[in-house]
Design a protein around this motif. Structure first.
Motif, mmCIF file in Angstrom:
data_model
loop_
_atom_site.group_PDB
_atom_site.id
_atom_site.type_symbol
_atom_site.label_atom_id
_atom_site.label_comp_id
_atom_site.label_asym_id
_atom_site.label_seq_id
_atom_site.Cartn_x
_atom_site.Cartn_y
_atom_site.Cartn_z
ATOM 1 N N MET A 1 0.848 -1.192 0.000
ATOM 2 C CA MET A 1 0.000 0.000 0.000
ATOM 3 C C MET A 1 0.882 1.240 0.000
ATOM 4 S SD MET A 1 -2.765 1.248 2.872
ATOM 5 C CE MET A 1 -3.718 -0.248 2.775
ATOM 6 N N ALA A 2 0.748 2.081 -1.012
ATOM 7 C CA ALA A 2 1.567 3.284 -1.100
ATOM 8 C C ALA A 2 1.138 4.317 -0.079
ATOM 9 C CB ALA A 2 1.475 3.870 -2.512
ATOM 10 N N ASN A 3 -0.155 4.346 0.234
ATOM 11 C CA ASN A 3 -0.652 5.253 1.258
ATOM 12 C C ASN A 3 -1.777 4.551 2.009
ATOM 13 O OD1 ASN A 3 -2.994 5.431 -0.353
ATOM 14 N ND2 ASN A 3 -2.193 7.201 -1.469
ATOM 15 N N GLY A 4 -2.520 5.316 2.804
ATOM 16 C CA GLY A 4 -3.579 4.697 3.601
ATOM 17 C C GLY A 4 -4.952 4.849 3.009
ATOM 18 N N GLN A 5 -5.063 4.919 1.671
ATOM 19 C CA GLN A 5 -6.375 5.084 1.071
ATOM 20 C C GLN A 5 -7.201 3.811 1.217
ATOM 21 O OE1 GLN A 5 -6.517 6.709 -2.905
ATOM 22 N NE2 GLN A 5 -8.674 6.200 -3.195
ATOM 23 N N TRP A 6 -8.388 3.976 1.770
ATOM 24 C CA TRP A 6 -9.304 2.851 1.956
ATOM 25 C C TRP A 6 -9.795 2.399 0.587
ATOM 26 C CZ3 TRP A 6 -14.921 2.907 1.544
ATOM 27 C CH2 TRP A 6 -15.536 1.756 2.041
ATOM 28 N N TYR A 7 -9.630 1.123 0.292
ATOM 29 C CA TYR A 7 -10.015 0.622 -1.033
ATOM 30 C C TYR A 7 -10.561 -0.794 -0.902
ATOM 31 C CZ TYR A 7 -10.029 -0.374 -5.988
ATOM 32 O OH TYR A 7 -10.432 -0.687 -7.249
ATOM 33 N N PRO A 8 -11.887 -0.943 -0.893
ATOM 34 C CA PRO A 8 -12.488 -2.277 -0.744
ATOM 35 C C PRO A 8 -12.197 -3.155 -1.962
ATOM 36 C CG PRO A 8 -14.076 -0.547 -0.260
ATOM 37 C CD PRO A 8 -12.895 0.112 -0.901
ATOM 38 N N PRO A 9 -11.858 -4.425 -1.769
ATOM 39 C CA PRO A 9 -11.519 -5.303 -2.889
ATOM 40 C C PRO A 9 -12.676 -5.569 -3.842
ATOM 41 C CG PRO A 9 -11.696 -6.553 -0.834
ATOM 42 C CD PRO A 9 -11.729 -5.102 -0.457
ATOM 43 N N GLU A 10 -13.912 -5.338 -3.385
ATOM 44 C CA GLU A 10 -15.057 -5.618 -4.253
ATOM 45 C C GLU A 10 -15.384 -4.460 -5.190
ATOM 46 O OE1 GLU A 10 -16.740 -4.000 -0.331
ATOM 47 O OE2 GLU A 10 -15.135 -5.344 -0.975
ATOM 48 N N TRP A 11 -14.684 -3.338 -5.066
ATOM 49 C CA TRP A 11 -15.003 -2.187 -5.898
ATOM 50 C C TRP A 11 -14.927 -2.464 -7.407
ATOM 51 C CZ3 TRP A 11 -13.032 3.187 -3.812
ATOM 52 C CH2 TRP A 11 -13.911 3.617 -2.800
ATOM 53 N N PRO A 12 -13.817 -3.052 -7.927
ATOM 54 C CA PRO A 12 -13.760 -3.256 -9.386
ATOM 55 C C PRO A 12 -14.963 -4.008 -9.946
ATOM 56 C CG PRO A 12 -11.610 -3.633 -8.421
ATOM 57 C CD PRO A 12 -12.572 -3.484 -7.276
ATOM 58 N N GLU A 13 -15.374 -5.074 -9.270
ATOM 59 C CA GLU A 13 -16.517 -5.859 -9.743
ATOM 60 C C GLU A 13 -17.786 -5.020 -9.736
ATOM 61 O OE1 GLU A 13 -19.082 -9.869 -8.524
ATOM 62 O OE2 GLU A 13 -17.153 -9.440 -7.546
ATOM 63 N N ARG A 14 -17.965 -4.217 -8.678
ATOM 64 C CA ARG A 14 -19.165 -3.397 -8.577
ATOM 65 C C ARG A 14 -19.140 -2.267 -9.616
ATOM 66 N NH1 ARG A 14 -22.414 -4.464 -4.422
ATOM 67 N NH2 ARG A 14 -23.414 -2.426 -4.668
#
Length: 288
Positions: A1-14
């Motif tokens: 992780m380059a920074n602390g940005q919250w990024y849910p793994p299901e986002w691309p599919e959604r």
């Protein structure tokens, strides 16, 4: 992780489902959150809480006290400060919604941080709110056994809307299953009051200088959602809580809503006006 940005793994599919029409966006719920500020010898600090890792929405992320509007936040309350009509113009909603949003900001700050922006007169604020009777009322508010209007009326208090400054507005992306239309406010910690971790949704609270919190995010040490780190960066330019509050009326409240598009076989996710959050997501891959 380059920074602390919250990024849910299901986002691309959604995001792909939204693009092909198989996902229908849910309507966002109105919400309010408050950046409590206090001045220290080291500079202005902001109160933040860390959401429990078990939380369905943004688990483990640092945020501010806040939450959704309760329909009862529209109930009549004793009101001090700018009128409801003024707040309606400022927030871009009708008067009933404006009151509800401001009430939600004050109520949630009390529920989650134990800080109450209200007083017995239009120009005073309650002092220590940590007694057992206060805690009983706070717990009843959290359980929704008591409305905020009933709470204020019972204690003979006026809501001090003049202690809040509307700062920015963010709407959860259309591809999220839980969506909020959130107004962010700034407020100074009232004299005599102190914060505490009163939220069942948080496992830690801190007072931290915005510049230090942003630096920890950049190092990947603190996890945050885009609006949280964006507002922290905005706060770094103010030398005191009073300066930030004075700047609030001039702030643009145009809602920030993430946009996702397909471009040369990858998904490009962006937040208008906030280029640092742009993500390039290869089809079937991880964000870059």
């Amino acid at each position: 992780m380059a920074n602390g940005q919250w990024y849910p793994p299901e986002w691309p599919e959604r995001i792909r489902a939204l693009a092909d029409g198989s996902l229908t966006p849910v309507a966002p719920k109105r919400a309010a959150t408050v950046m409590l500020l206090r001045d220290t010898e080291a500079g202005t600090a902001v109160h933040m809480l860390r959401r429990r890792a078990s939380m369905a929405f943004a688990g483990g992320a640092y945020a501010y006290p806040g939450g959704g509007v309760d329909p009862r936040d529209e109930h009549p309350v004793r009101w001090a400060g700018p009128t409801r009509a003024w707040w309606a113009r400022r927030l871009g909603v009708d008067e009933a919604a404006a009151q509800a949003i401001v009430c939600a900001a004050v109520r949630e700050t009390y529920e989650e941080a134990g800080v109450l922006l209200a007083g017995p007169t239009d120009d005073s604020v309650v002092g220590d709110t940590t007694g057992e009777d206060w805690e009983a009322d706070r717990a009843a508010l959290v359980a929704r056994d008591l409305s905020f209007a009933e709470f204020l009326d019972r204690r003979g208090l006026a809501l001090r809307s003049d202690l809040l400054g509307a700062w920015t507005r963010w709407i959860t992306p259309e591809f999220e299953p839980r969506r909020y239309d959130t107004w962010f406010f700034v407020a100074a910690l009232p004299q005599g009051q102190r914060t505490r971790n009163a939220s069942t949704e948080a496992d830690r609270t801190v007072w931290i200088r915005p510049v230090d919190a942003a630096a920890s995010y950049d190092k990947g040490e603190l996890l945050m959602m885009p609006p949280t780190i964006a507002t922290l960066r905005q706060l770094t330019g103010y030398g005191s809580a009073a300066e930030a509050l004075a700047a609030a009326p001039g702030r643009d409240l145009t809602a920030v809503l993430a946009q996702a598009r397909l471009d040369d076989g990858e998904i490009v996710l962006s937040w208008p006006g906030h280029d640092e959050f742009t993500k390039h997501i290869p089809t079937g891959g991880a964000p870059a």
